[in-house]
Design an enzyme around this catalytic site. Sequence first.
Site, PDB file in Angstrom:
ATOM      1  N   HIS A 122      13.625   1.454 -53.780  1.00  0.00           N
ATOM      2  CA  HIS A 122      12.522   0.508 -53.611  1.00  0.00           C
ATOM      3  C   HIS A 122      11.145   1.166 -53.663  1.00  0.00           C
ATOM      4  O   HIS A 122      10.161   0.560 -53.243  1.00  0.00           O
ATOM      5  CB  HIS A 122      12.709  -0.281 -52.300  1.00  0.00           C
ATOM      6  CG  HIS A 122      13.907  -1.185 -52.335  1.00  0.00           C
ATOM      7  ND1 HIS A 122      14.474  -1.740 -51.212  1.00  0.00           N
ATOM      8  CD2 HIS A 122      14.647  -1.628 -53.377  1.00  0.00           C
ATOM      9  CE1 HIS A 122      15.521  -2.491 -51.561  1.00  0.00           C
ATOM     10  NE2 HIS A 122      15.643  -2.422 -52.866  1.00  0.00           N
ATOM     11  N   CYS A 130      -0.793   2.043 -61.531  1.00  0.00           N
ATOM     12  CA  CYS A 130      -1.872   1.213 -62.087  1.00  0.00           C
ATOM     13  C   CYS A 130      -1.357  -0.211 -62.254  1.00  0.00           C
ATOM     14  O   CYS A 130      -0.321  -0.430 -62.883  1.00  0.00           O
ATOM     15  CB  CYS A 130      -2.328   1.792 -63.435  1.00  0.00           C
ATOM     16  SG  CYS A 130      -3.623   0.758 -64.179  1.00  0.00           S
ATOM     17  N   CYS A 134      -2.255   0.967 -67.296  1.00  0.00           N
ATOM     18  CA  CYS A 134      -3.137   1.513 -68.340  1.00  0.00           C
ATOM     19  C   CYS A 134      -2.453   2.708 -68.996  1.00  0.00           C
ATOM     20  O   CYS A 134      -1.621   3.372 -68.383  1.00  0.00           O
ATOM     21  CB  CYS A 134      -4.498   1.905 -67.753  1.00  0.00           C
ATOM     22  SG  CYS A 134      -4.477   3.404 -66.767  1.00  0.00           S
ATOM     23  N   GLY A 194      22.588   1.691 -41.522  1.00  0.00           N
ATOM     24  CA  GLY A 194      21.323   1.079 -41.092  1.00  0.00           C
ATOM     25  C   GLY A 194      20.746   0.086 -42.068  1.00  0.00           C
ATOM     26  O   GLY A 194      19.526  -0.024 -42.189  1.00  0.00           O
ATOM     27  N   ASN A 220      26.317   0.888 -38.193  1.00  0.00           N
ATOM     28  CA  ASN A 220      25.331  -0.135 -37.832  1.00  0.00           C
ATOM     29  C   ASN A 220      25.737  -0.697 -36.466  1.00  0.00           C
ATOM     30  O   ASN A 220      26.903  -1.029 -36.270  1.00  0.00           O
ATOM     31  CB  ASN A 220      25.354  -1.267 -38.883  1.00  0.00           C
ATOM     32  CG  ASN A 220      24.117  -2.147 -38.823  1.00  0.00           C
ATOM     33  OD1 ASN A 220      23.681  -2.536 -37.741  1.00  0.00           O
ATOM     34  ND2 ASN A 220      23.566  -2.465 -39.977  1.00  0.00           N
TER      35      ASN A 220
HETATM   36  P1  OAD Z   1      16.920  -4.782 -42.487  1.00  0.00           P
HETATM   37  O1  OAD Z   1      15.790  -4.905 -41.532  1.00  0.00           O
HETATM   38  O2  OAD Z   1      17.324  -5.976 -43.260  1.00  0.00           O
HETATM   39  O3  OAD Z   1      18.212  -4.278 -41.705  1.00  0.00           O
HETATM   40  C1  OAD Z   1      18.177  -3.192 -40.833  1.00  0.00           C
HETATM   41  C2  OAD Z   1      19.580  -2.977 -40.314  1.00  0.00           C
HETATM   42  O4  OAD Z   1      19.553  -1.816 -39.511  1.00  0.00           O
HETATM   43  C3  OAD Z   1      20.128  -4.121 -39.462  1.00  0.00           C
HETATM   44  O5  OAD Z   1      21.416  -4.480 -39.920  1.00  0.00           O
HETATM   45  C4  OAD Z   1      20.216  -3.502 -38.053  1.00  0.00           C
HETATM   46  O6  OAD Z   1      21.348  -3.966 -37.314  1.00  0.00           O
HETATM   47  C5  OAD Z   1      20.371  -2.029 -38.371  1.00  0.00           C
HETATM   48  N1  OAD Z   1      19.904  -1.090 -37.336  1.00  0.00           N
HETATM   49  C6  OAD Z   1      18.918  -1.258 -36.425  1.00  0.00           C
HETATM   50  N2  OAD Z   1      18.776  -0.145 -35.687  1.00  0.00           N
HETATM   51  C7  OAD Z   1      19.688   0.754 -36.144  1.00  0.00           C
HETATM   52  C8  OAD Z   1      20.031   2.098 -35.813  1.00  0.00           C
HETATM   53  N3  OAD Z   1      19.384   2.769 -34.826  1.00  0.00           N
HETATM   54  N4  OAD Z   1      21.021   2.696 -36.512  1.00  0.00           N
HETATM   55  C9  OAD Z   1      21.670   2.042 -37.508  1.00  0.00           C
HETATM   56  N5  OAD Z   1      21.387   0.780 -37.866  1.00  0.00           N
HETATM   57  C10 OAD Z   1      20.409   0.140 -37.204  1.00  0.00           C
HETATM   58  O7  OAD Z   1      16.574  -3.548 -43.448  1.00  0.00           O
HETATM   59  P2  OAD Z   1      17.216  -3.167 -44.864  1.00  0.00           P
HETATM   60  O8  OAD Z   1      18.650  -3.517 -44.933  1.00  0.00           O
HETATM   61  O9  OAD Z   1      16.822  -1.770 -45.145  1.00  0.00           O
HETATM   62  O10 OAD Z   1      13.092  -4.468 -49.524  1.00  0.00           O
HETATM   63  O11 OAD Z   1      16.413  -4.147 -45.813  1.00  0.00           O
HETATM   64  C11 OAD Z   1      16.655  -4.095 -47.188  1.00  0.00           C
HETATM   65  C12 OAD Z   1      15.394  -4.419 -47.948  1.00  0.00           C
HETATM   66  O12 OAD Z   1      14.873  -5.680 -47.498  1.00  0.00           O
HETATM   67  C13 OAD Z   1      14.235  -3.465 -47.699  1.00  0.00           C
HETATM   68  O13 OAD Z   1      14.299  -2.286 -48.482  1.00  0.00           O
HETATM   69  C14 OAD Z   1      13.053  -4.308 -48.092  1.00  0.00           C
HETATM   70  C15 OAD Z   1      13.432  -5.593 -47.389  1.00  0.00           C
HETATM   71  O14 OAD Z   1      12.896  -6.750 -47.921  1.00  0.00           O
HETATM   72  C16 OAD Z   1      11.969  -4.460 -50.233  1.00  0.00           C
HETATM   73  O15 OAD Z   1      10.881  -4.360 -49.723  1.00  0.00           O
HETATM   74  C17 OAD Z   1      12.202  -4.580 -51.703  1.00  0.00           C
END
Ligand code: OAD
Length: 252
Positions: A122, A130, A134, A194, A220
């Site tokens: 991501h 840019c 460009c 995570g 997780n």
């Molecule tokens: P999320 O916020 O959707 O999920 C985070 C996950 O981490 C959840 O399932 C939590 O249960 C878990 N979690 C929390 N604390 C933790 C810990 N200490 N150890 C392990 N797990 C833990 O985040 P992502 O899955 O990364 O995309 O989100 C995916 C994408 O959605 C991001 O990259 C972003 C967002 O929109 C873009 O911006 C394109």
Amino acid sequence: MPVERDALDQVVARLRSAKSVTVLTGAGVSAASGVPTFRGPEGLWRSFKPEDLATPQAFRRDPELVWEWYDWRRQRVAACLPNRAHEVLAAWAARGPGLTVITQNVDGLHERAGLVDVIRLHGSLWELSCWSHCRQSPESWRDESVPLVQIPPACPWCHGLARPAVVWFGEALDPGQVARADAAARCDVFMVVGTSSVVYPAAGFLDLARAHGAFTVEINPDETPVTSRVDVALRAPAETILDTLVTGLHPS
Ligand code: OAD
């Protein structure tokens, strides 16, 4: 709920015999560092609307607002340090080939912990590109100034608008990074750590790994849509369980 010893032992045994291990990380890996996740109770998408801040349309409408949000996120992340999960992965990778990390995170904390060659699906908060692509500018460039000197920042080559070099909703992922992730998913052990596993194509690499015959693990504290599809789900924070696994794998 404490993680069962049997489950841990099973994962360590699989890791020990694996020639290739791939770890796909998400925002949960940086939670212990103080970086907000997206979907938890305190998640960014609870207070902000993605369509106002993380789409090309939002940027076209109000680049200053979008950049203020990214500048705020850059300031937050700059004040955070890598945690044990980042450190353990970096140290594991440094022991030799065999471990590949694919991340959805844009915070750069894997790299700050010393991990090299991270596959970044991501993009990065610390890179700009840019807005009008460009011809003179590189695909992206690093800018670590915190706070940003000027909002919105300009492309140093054409002096038009610069944008954060991150993937927004509705945009395609970098084909080069996807190809690398695709190859890395064809491994012996695939771990999702995570991540809520709801954002594709990132979440789809688990199924690719399964189809290839990989042993699959989820780390997780909460259940996700893929929990029922992995061989072992370790319901614990990444910063504690990765340490336990790697201590089992490489006892000193
Ligand atoms: P999320 O916020 O959707 O999920 C985070 C996950 O981490 C959840 O399932 C939590 O249960 C878990 N979690 C929390 N604390 C933790 C810990 N200490 N150890 C392990 N797990 C833990 O985040 P992502 O899955 O990364 O995309 O989100 C995916 C994408 O959605 C991001 O990259 C972003 C967002 O929109 C873009 O911006 C394109």
